[in-house]
Design a protein around this motif. Structure first.
Motif, short mmCIF file in Angstrom:
data_model
loop_
_atom_site.label_atom_id
_atom_site.label_comp_id
_atom_site.label_asym_id
_atom_site.label_seq_id
_atom_site.Cartn_x
_atom_site.Cartn_y
_atom_site.Cartn_z
N ASN A 121 16.34 31.27 23.92
CA ASN A 121 16.13 30.21 22.96
C ASN A 121 14.65 29.94 22.72
O ASN A 121 13.85 30.07 23.63
CB ASN A 121 16.78 28.91 23.44
N ASP A 122 14.34 29.51 21.48
CA ASP A 122 13.00 29.01 21.20
C ASP A 122 12.96 27.54 21.61
O ASP A 122 13.98 26.98 22.07
CB ASP A 122 12.60 29.27 19.75
N PRO A 123 11.82 26.86 21.51
CA PRO A 123 11.74 25.46 21.96
C PRO A 123 12.69 24.50 21.25
O PRO A 123 13.03 23.46 21.79
CB PRO A 123 10.28 25.08 21.68
N ASP A 124 13.17 24.85 20.04
CA ASP A 124 14.11 23.99 19.32
C ASP A 124 15.56 24.36 19.55
O ASP A 124 16.45 23.78 18.96
CB ASP A 124 13.80 24.02 17.82
N GLY A 125 15.81 25.36 20.40
CA GLY A 125 17.18 25.75 20.69
C GLY A 125 17.74 26.82 19.78
O GLY A 125 18.91 27.19 19.91
N ASN A 126 16.92 27.34 18.84
CA ASN A 126 17.39 28.46 18.02
C ASN A 126 17.65 29.64 18.94
O ASN A 126 16.94 29.87 19.91
CB ASN A 126 16.34 28.81 16.96
N VAL A 127 18.71 30.39 18.62
CA VAL A 127 19.13 31.51 19.45
C VAL A 127 18.46 32.79 18.94
O VAL A 127 18.72 33.23 17.82
CB VAL A 127 20.66 31.66 19.43
N LEU A 128 17.60 33.37 19.78
CA LEU A 128 16.92 34.60 19.44
C LEU A 128 17.54 35.74 20.22
O LEU A 128 18.08 35.54 21.31
CB LEU A 128 15.43 34.50 19.77
N GLU A 129 17.45 36.93 19.65
CA GLU A 129 18.06 38.11 20.26
C GLU A 129 17.06 39.26 20.18
O GLU A 129 16.40 39.45 19.17
CB GLU A 129 19.33 38.45 19.49
N LEU A 130 16.98 40.00 21.25
CA LEU A 130 16.28 41.29 21.27
C LEU A 130 17.37 42.33 21.39
O LEU A 130 18.10 42.35 22.39
CB LEU A 130 15.31 41.37 22.45
N ALA A 131 17.52 43.18 20.38
CA ALA A 131 18.65 44.11 20.32
C ALA A 131 18.18 45.55 20.37
O ALA A 131 17.29 45.95 19.60
CB ALA A 131 19.46 43.87 19.05
N ALA A 132 18.77 46.32 21.27
CA ALA A 132 18.49 47.75 21.39
C ALA A 132 19.72 48.53 20.95
O ALA A 132 20.84 48.23 21.37
CB ALA A 132 18.13 48.09 22.84
N ALA A 133 19.51 49.53 20.13
CA ALA A 133 20.60 50.35 19.58
C ALA A 133 21.26 51.19 20.69
O ALA A 133 20.66 51.39 21.74
CB ALA A 133 20.04 51.26 18.49
N PRO A 134 22.47 51.65 20.39
CA PRO A 134 23.25 51.44 19.18
C PRO A 134 24.03 50.13 19.22
O PRO A 134 24.48 49.71 20.27
CB PRO A 134 24.20 52.64 19.16
N LEU A 135 24.12 49.50 18.04
CA LEU A 135 24.79 48.22 17.96
C LEU A 135 25.71 48.19 16.75
O LEU A 135 26.92 48.16 16.90
CB LEU A 135 23.73 47.11 17.88
N TRP A 136 25.14 48.23 15.57
CA TRP A 136 25.90 48.26 14.31
C TRP A 136 25.98 49.69 13.81
O TRP A 136 25.13 50.51 14.17
CB TRP A 136 25.22 47.39 13.25
N PRO A 137 26.93 49.99 12.94
CA PRO A 137 26.98 51.35 12.35
C PRO A 137 25.67 51.75 11.65
O PRO A 137 25.35 52.92 11.57
CB PRO A 137 28.14 51.29 11.36
N ASN A 138 24.90 50.76 11.17
CA ASN A 138 23.63 51.07 10.52
C ASN A 138 22.43 50.86 11.46
O ASN A 138 21.29 50.86 11.02
CB ASN A 138 23.46 50.24 9.25
N PHE A 139 22.69 50.68 12.74
CA PHE A 139 21.62 50.52 13.74
C PHE A 139 21.99 51.34 14.96
O PHE A 139 22.47 50.83 15.96
CB PHE A 139 21.45 49.03 14.09
N LEU A 140 21.77 52.64 14.84
CA LEU A 140 22.19 53.57 15.88
C LEU A 140 21.03 54.06 16.72
O LEU A 140 21.25 54.62 17.79
CB LEU A 140 22.93 54.76 15.25
N SER A 141 19.82 53.92 16.23
CA SER A 141 18.67 54.39 17.02
C SER A 141 17.43 53.58 16.70
O SER A 141 17.38 52.82 15.80
CB SER A 141 18.41 55.86 16.78
#
Length: 141
Positions: A121-141
């Motif tokens: 989370n950031d200081p206001d509670g927004n949810v941040l993500e660090l994503a490493a592939a593969p995850l979505w069909p358009n995010f494989l590498s």
């Protein structure tokens, strides 16, 4: 008529209550370079042709007239979410770095496609993500 193409997402936005705490987090912790500073908006460079907009919650609901036209008002309540793309070999360095900075990883997800996401989370509670592939069909590498 055929549908015109979309070239990607240029901007994503979160809304915060404390602009200075947000700036400290996004610039000092995440290392993003602020490109625009204003009373209601900070804009950060987060990759080629990609911008994170940090809006001052409650200060963006009215239209803003500029010399080039009117920007429609917008606002939100609650916590937003967005993800940064990282390479798989950066997962452990990010785990270590966030711990060193006192930023708790609230969840780690190993996706069925094989990728991994770190949530915090950031200081206001927004949810941040660090994503490493593969995850979505358009995010494989």
């Amino acid at each position: 008529m055929s549908r015109p193409t979309i070239g990607g997402i240029l901007e994503t936005a979160v809304y915060v209550d404390d602009m200075e705490a947000a700036h400290a987090f996004y610039s000092e912790v995440l290392g993003l370079k602020r490109m625009v500073e204003g009373d209601r908006l900070f804009a950060y460079d987060c990759g080629p042709a990609q911008t994170l907009l940090v809006f001052h919650r409650g200060h963006c609901g009215e239209d803003v007239v500029t010399s080039g036209g009117t920007v429609p008002g917008h606002d939100t309540s609650g916590h937003g979410h967005f993800a940064f793309r990282i390479s798989k070999d950066q997962l452990q360095p990010w785990r270590n770095y966030l711990a060193e900075k006192g930023v708790a990883i609230t969840s780690e997800v190993k996706w069925s496609a094989g990728g991994t996401s770190l949530y915090f989370n950031d200081p206001d509670g927004n949810v941040l993500e660090l994503a490493a592939a593969p995850l979505w069909p358009n995010f494989l590498s």
